[in-house]
Design a protein around this motif. Structure first.
Motif, mmCIF file in Angstrom:
data_model
loop_
_atom_site.group_PDB
_atom_site.id
_atom_site.type_symbol
_atom_site.label_atom_id
_atom_site.label_comp_id
_atom_site.label_asym_id
_atom_site.label_seq_id
_atom_site.Cartn_x
_atom_site.Cartn_y
_atom_site.Cartn_z
ATOM 1 N N UNK A 2 0.834 -1.185 0.000
ATOM 2 C CA UNK A 2 0.000 0.000 0.000
ATOM 3 C C UNK A 2 0.881 1.252 0.000
ATOM 4 N N UNK A 3 0.304 2.369 -0.427
ATOM 5 C CA UNK A 3 1.064 3.633 -0.471
ATOM 6 C C UNK A 3 1.610 3.987 0.912
ATOM 7 N N UNK A 4 2.767 4.632 0.984
ATOM 8 C CA UNK A 4 3.337 4.991 2.284
ATOM 9 C C UNK A 4 2.401 5.867 3.127
ATOM 10 N N UNK A 5 1.640 6.724 2.481
ATOM 11 C CA UNK A 5 0.735 7.596 3.227
ATOM 12 C C UNK A 5 -0.356 6.804 3.942
ATOM 13 N N UNK A 6 -0.683 5.637 3.426
ATOM 14 C CA UNK A 6 -1.750 4.828 4.019
ATOM 15 C C UNK A 6 -1.217 3.796 5.005
ATOM 16 N N UNK A 7 0.084 3.730 5.183
ATOM 17 C CA UNK A 7 0.661 2.750 6.100
ATOM 18 C C UNK A 7 0.589 3.187 7.556
ATOM 19 N N UNK A 8 0.219 4.418 7.785
ATOM 20 C CA UNK A 8 0.149 4.934 9.141
ATOM 21 C C UNK A 8 -0.925 4.193 9.932
ATOM 22 N N UNK A 9 -0.656 3.901 11.192
ATOM 23 C CA UNK A 9 -1.617 3.168 12.002
ATOM 24 C C UNK A 9 -2.728 4.071 12.525
ATOM 25 N N UNK A 10 -2.657 5.366 12.219
ATOM 26 C CA UNK A 10 -3.743 6.242 12.635
ATOM 27 C C UNK A 10 -4.935 6.124 11.693
ATOM 28 N N UNK A 11 -4.703 5.537 10.510
ATOM 29 C CA UNK A 11 -5.802 5.321 9.569
ATOM 30 C C UNK A 11 -6.631 4.121 10.021
ATOM 31 N N UNK A 12 -7.938 4.208 9.844
ATOM 32 C CA UNK A 12 -8.814 3.090 10.187
ATOM 33 C C UNK A 12 -8.709 2.021 9.106
ATOM 34 N N UNK A 13 -8.757 0.766 9.512
ATOM 35 C CA UNK A 13 -8.682 -0.354 8.584
ATOM 36 C C UNK A 13 -9.907 -1.219 8.756
ATOM 37 N N UNK A 14 -10.397 -1.747 7.639
ATOM 38 C CA UNK A 14 -11.574 -2.597 7.682
ATOM 39 C C UNK A 14 -11.394 -3.705 6.667
ATOM 40 N N UNK A 15 -11.631 -4.941 7.090
ATOM 41 C CA UNK A 15 -11.545 -6.067 6.171
ATOM 42 C C UNK A 15 -12.926 -6.264 5.545
ATOM 43 N N UNK A 16 -12.971 -6.272 4.219
ATOM 44 C CA UNK A 16 -14.225 -6.345 3.480
ATOM 45 C C UNK A 16 -14.185 -7.576 2.573
ATOM 46 N N UNK A 17 -15.296 -8.287 2.506
ATOM 47 C CA UNK A 17 -15.398 -9.439 1.614
ATOM 48 C C UNK A 17 -15.954 -8.964 0.282
ATOM 49 N N UNK A 18 -15.244 -9.234 -0.798
ATOM 50 C CA UNK A 18 -15.661 -8.799 -2.125
ATOM 51 C C UNK A 18 -16.660 -9.799 -2.709
ATOM 52 N N UNK A 19 -17.373 -9.425 -3.757
ATOM 53 C CA UNK A 19 -18.306 -10.361 -4.392
ATOM 54 C C UNK A 19 -17.616 -11.612 -4.933
ATOM 55 N N UNK A 20 -16.328 -11.515 -5.235
ATOM 56 C CA UNK A 20 -15.582 -12.671 -5.728
ATOM 57 C C UNK A 20 -15.148 -13.629 -4.624
ATOM 58 N N UNK A 21 -15.410 -13.275 -3.382
ATOM 59 C CA UNK A 21 -15.074 -14.146 -2.269
ATOM 60 C C UNK A 21 -13.749 -13.817 -1.596
ATOM 61 N N UNK A 22 -12.987 -12.867 -2.127
ATOM 62 C CA UNK A 22 -11.717 -12.500 -1.504
ATOM 63 C C UNK A 22 -11.967 -11.570 -0.316
ATOM 64 N N UNK A 23 -11.035 -11.552 0.590
ATOM 65 C CA UNK A 23 -11.068 -10.592 1.686
ATOM 66 C C UNK A 23 -9.987 -9.552 1.408
ATOM 67 N N UNK A 24 -10.380 -8.284 1.379
ATOM 68 C CA UNK A 24 -9.428 -7.220 1.104
ATOM 69 C C UNK A 24 -9.456 -6.209 2.245
ATOM 70 N N UNK A 25 -8.358 -5.498 2.387
ATOM 71 C CA UNK A 25 -8.233 -4.487 3.421
ATOM 72 C C UNK A 25 -8.577 -3.134 2.823
ATOM 73 N N UNK A 26 -9.574 -2.471 3.401
ATOM 74 C CA UNK A 26 -9.947 -1.115 2.979
ATOM 75 C C UNK A 26 -9.442 -0.156 4.037
#
Length: 89
Positions: A2-26
């Motif tokens: 992921x981009x360096x700007x988004x690697x900060x732990x102050x950003x909220x993270x959410x695991x989302x299940x896609x329609x294809x069945x994968x789990x991705x981090x938003x």
């Protein structure tokens, strides 16, 4: 990676299940609060909760003096104190 700007732990993270069945981090933006008065801390009326730069573009701030900085009650009190100081001097 992921981009360096988004690697900060102050950003909220959410695991989302896609329609294809994968789990991705938003990575979510932080929630923003209403602007507060500098004196009493009350929410300022007439100023919306702003979240993104695009939303800030079309917002018109209150045009009175100290608009967007002081609430109407603190402004009224400050004007009264200044007027009484001038009248007493």
């Amino acid at each position: 990676m992921v981009r360096p700007a988004l690697r900060s732990r102050t950003k909220k993270r959410k695991i989302v299940r896609t329609p294809g069945g994968r789990h991705v981090l938003r990575i979510l933006d932080k929630k923003h609060d209403y602007p507060k008065c500098a004196v009493c801390g009350a929410p300022i009326r007439g100023v919306p909760k702003l979240t993104t730069r695009e939303e800030r573009g079309g917002v018109k701030m209150p045009t009175r003096i100290y608009g967007g900085y002081l609430c109407h009650r603190c402004l009224k009190l400050g004007i009264k104190v200044a007027a009484r100081k001038l009248a007493g001097a």
